[in-house]
Design an enzyme around this catalytic site. Structure first.
Site, mmCIF file in Angstrom:
data_model
loop_
_atom_site.group_PDB
_atom_site.id
_atom_site.type_symbol
_atom_site.label_atom_id
_atom_site.label_comp_id
_atom_site.label_asym_id
_atom_site.label_seq_id
_atom_site.Cartn_x
_atom_site.Cartn_y
_atom_site.Cartn_z
ATOM 1 N N HIS A 195 0.809 -1.107 0.023
ATOM 2 C CA HIS A 195 0.021 -0.137 0.085
ATOM 3 C C HIS A 195 0.982 1.313 -0.184
ATOM 4 C CE1 HIS A 195 -3.686 2.185 1.163
ATOM 5 N NE2 HIS A 195 -2.647 3.154 1.695
ATOM 6 N N GLU A 196 1.850 1.202 1.054
ATOM 7 C CA GLU A 196 2.648 2.614 1.030
ATOM 8 C C GLU A 196 3.346 2.582 -0.150
ATOM 9 O OE1 GLU A 196 1.782 4.800 3.047
ATOM 10 O OE2 GLU A 196 0.533 3.776 4.286
#
Length: 596
Positions: free
Chosen positions: A387-388
């Site tokens: 995600h990051e």
């Protein structure tokens, strides 16, 4: 090793390389002094912004100062986040914050001065060849002109600013500081105080009594404060109505969408399309009831685990490799940069004493992005990693392809790249997992993302729309009205196949997002857009990938709806939401097969 390491004990390869931003403190101090000097160069432009040449030089100076302050601010805060108890970096972050305020004050005259020009004068500047690069900036100012008031009125509104936040402040104080929840017996019979943070842990308990007691305790506590919560929410709506009328917007909703230039239809179309797909959510509720083997499914059963104790240990190196393998559909160039990020220490990986909690991607233009994690060797942390890194890659590609002024992507688009990475990781894991237990665990994880992001956030968005419209029509809403509207929506969304407990009517009182009005719909649109992109890339291959990479490179060079449209996702149509729903249907069908 149960002891959390001190920052000084963390192996260098597990920390981010902030030297890429500033090699040492001396370099930071030097740039700080430069900004102090540059601020002095701003004042001579005041009163001269009707001249194209002066305006161009002023914009160039504005960008130069803004980039410097971004670098100083980001570095000092990231150093502070490494160990928040370290006084030297607390002081440095505060020094950068004060300089940032000084910069904002020095540059604050630019927009009002340009907007004081007539429409014809601004249009002439837009057409001026010397200002061609700033055309979008000027067009955006002109778009806002109709909603900007006279200088004296704007000054008055600015003074009212702190008062206007009072409902949100009071809500925050009551919700986070003053409210005390009772103690709940956990699975081992220990009495533990219920808190906001522990509530979800209780709701994920295998023991149904624990879940029910936590649910009852949470909402009975809110019910005791219903009048105050009703007053704060009502007051916040009143504030929104006041601002939208004063600034001459047709409605509060259109005022909220104006900044990103989002048509109202995007919002209403999201709600309508989700309504059409409610039978899918009802089907998932029935499946949940069958898998839990309960006579009735209650609201406190929605977070209960559907798979018996399932531990999946994933060391960080393995998580990295799985992320790389799952993102192969994004092409060799994407993977090359991603590997570079892993190898060149873009990431601060593990928890240490005093380190900021959670995870984020951040950085400053001209240097690669950074990612802060607090990695644990589990599935959740692997999804956080991808995600990051989705955020980081979006920033990297926008920065590579856009000049500073247009590189920062808007909030409306912020969750698309990160959620797409999660969708591709999920697809990869489901395809390679043979263990039925692991598969059901993954499918449940994914189905609950659809339930909590696409359906629940849209229900929140619909609640916000209803309460604002009623207020705009002259109705005075009390806590009874909020509860009735909220309860009816829960019944509509969750369907007749489950028990919608009366206590859920008080949930509106604990949602802080209702004080950042008309924000939550962005979670639903972002999730839909990402799911749609993932589906297109997996099914179409190269043509869809080219469109998606074009999206990642766009920054804020155009309005978000246009950027998405060019990439093949039209959020003003039902199509992306329908595509997301077809993925949800597939997840449910796989779960139903496994449950047989």
């Amino acid at each position: 090793m149960n002891q959390v390491a001190k920052r000084s004990e963390v192996a260098q390869e597990n920390t981010w390389k902030l030297e890429d931003l500033f090699p040492d403190q001396k370099a930071w101090d030097k740039e700080y002094d430069e900004v102090k000097q540059l601020i002095k160069d701003v004042a001579p432009f005041r009163g001269n912004l009707n001249d194209p040449s002066a305006m161009k030089r002023c914009f160039e100076l504005e960008d130069q100062i803004s980039l410097h302050i971004e670098r100083l601010y980001v570095y000092s805060n990231m150093k502070h986040h490494e160990d928040m108890a370290e006084p030297a970096y607390q002081a440095l972050a505060e020094k950068a914050r004060k300089l940032s305020v000084e910069v904002n004050e020095a540059l604050s005259f630019i927009t009002p001065e340009i907007l004081s020009l007539s429409e014809a004068e601004i249009n002439a500047l837009i057409r001026h060849p010397e200002l061609s690069f700033y055309k979008r900036t000027l067009e955006e100012m002109l778009r806002q002109k109709a909603h900007i008031l006279s200088q004296s009125e704007e000054a008055l509104l600015a003074q009212v600013g702190s008062i206007s936040r009072s409902s949100e402040t009071i809500f925050g104080m009551l919700n986070n500081a003053d409210m005390k929840f009772p103690k709940i017996a956990n699975e081992d019979g220990e009495e533990i105080e219920l808190t906001h943070g522990r509530y979800i842990q209780f709701m994920e308990s295998k023991d149904r009594t624990v879940r029910k007691n936590a649910f009852d305790a949470m909402y009975s506590t809110y019910r005791k404060n219903k009048n105050t919560f009703g007053a704060t929410l009502s007051s916040n709506i009143g504030k929104n109505v006041f601002y939208s009328k004063v600034r001459k917007y047709p409605s509060v909703l259109e005022a909220a969408l104006f900044g990103d230039n989002i048509p109202k239809e995007v919002y209403t179309n999201l709600i309508d399309t989700v309504h059409d797909s409610l039978p899918l959510l009802h089907r998932y509720m029935k499946l949940r009831k069958d898998l839990l083997k309960v006579d009735e499914l209650h609201m406190y059963d929605l977070f209960a685990p559907l798979v018996e104790e399932f531990k999946w240990e994933i060391p960080y190196e393995e998580a990295q490799q799985m992320v790389l393998d799952s993102l192969k559909p994004l092409g060799d160039n994407y993977l090359t940069v991603l590997k570079q990020g892993f190898a060149d220490r873009w990431i601060d990986i593990y928890e240490n004493e005093g380190k900021r909690s959670g995870a984020y991607s951040w950085g400053a233009y001209g240097t690669h992005p950074y990612v802060l994690l607090n990695h644990k060797d589990n599935l959740n942390s692997m999804f956080t990693l991808t995600h990051e890194m989705g955020h980081a890659m979006h920033s990297y590609l926008s920065d590579e392809n856009q000049k500073y002024r247009y590189a920062q992507y808007p909030i409306f688009l912020a969750e698309v790249a990160s959620t797409l990475n999660e969708a591709l990781l999920m697809d990869y894991l489901l395809k390679k997992t043979t263990d039925p237990k692991a598969k059901m665990f993954l499918l449940t994880y994914y189905a609950d993302q659809f339930r909590t992001t696409l359906f629940r956030q849209t229900m929140f968005a619909e609640f916000e729309m209803i309460i604002h419209e009623k207020t705009e029509q002259g109705e005075s809403l009390t806590h009874q009205d909020f509860s009735q509207i909220y309860y009816d929506l829960n019944k509509k969304y969750h369907g007749t196949g489950m028990v919608v407990d009366q206590d859920i009517e008080m949930e509106w009182a604990r949602i802080p997002h209702f004080y950042s009005s008309f924000y939550v719909y962005k979670y639903s649109t972002g999730f839909s857009a990402a799911t749609s992109f993932a589906k297109q890339i997996l099914e179409e291959g190269q043509p869809a990938l080219e469109r998606y990479l074009g999206f990642l490179q766009s920054g804020s060079s155009d309005y978000p709806i246009n950027i998405l449209q060019r990439a093949g996702v039209d959020m003003s149509s039902p199509e992306p939401i329908k595509q997301a729903m077809s993925v949800f249907q597939d997840v449910i069908e796989q779960m139903e097969q496994l449950a047989k």
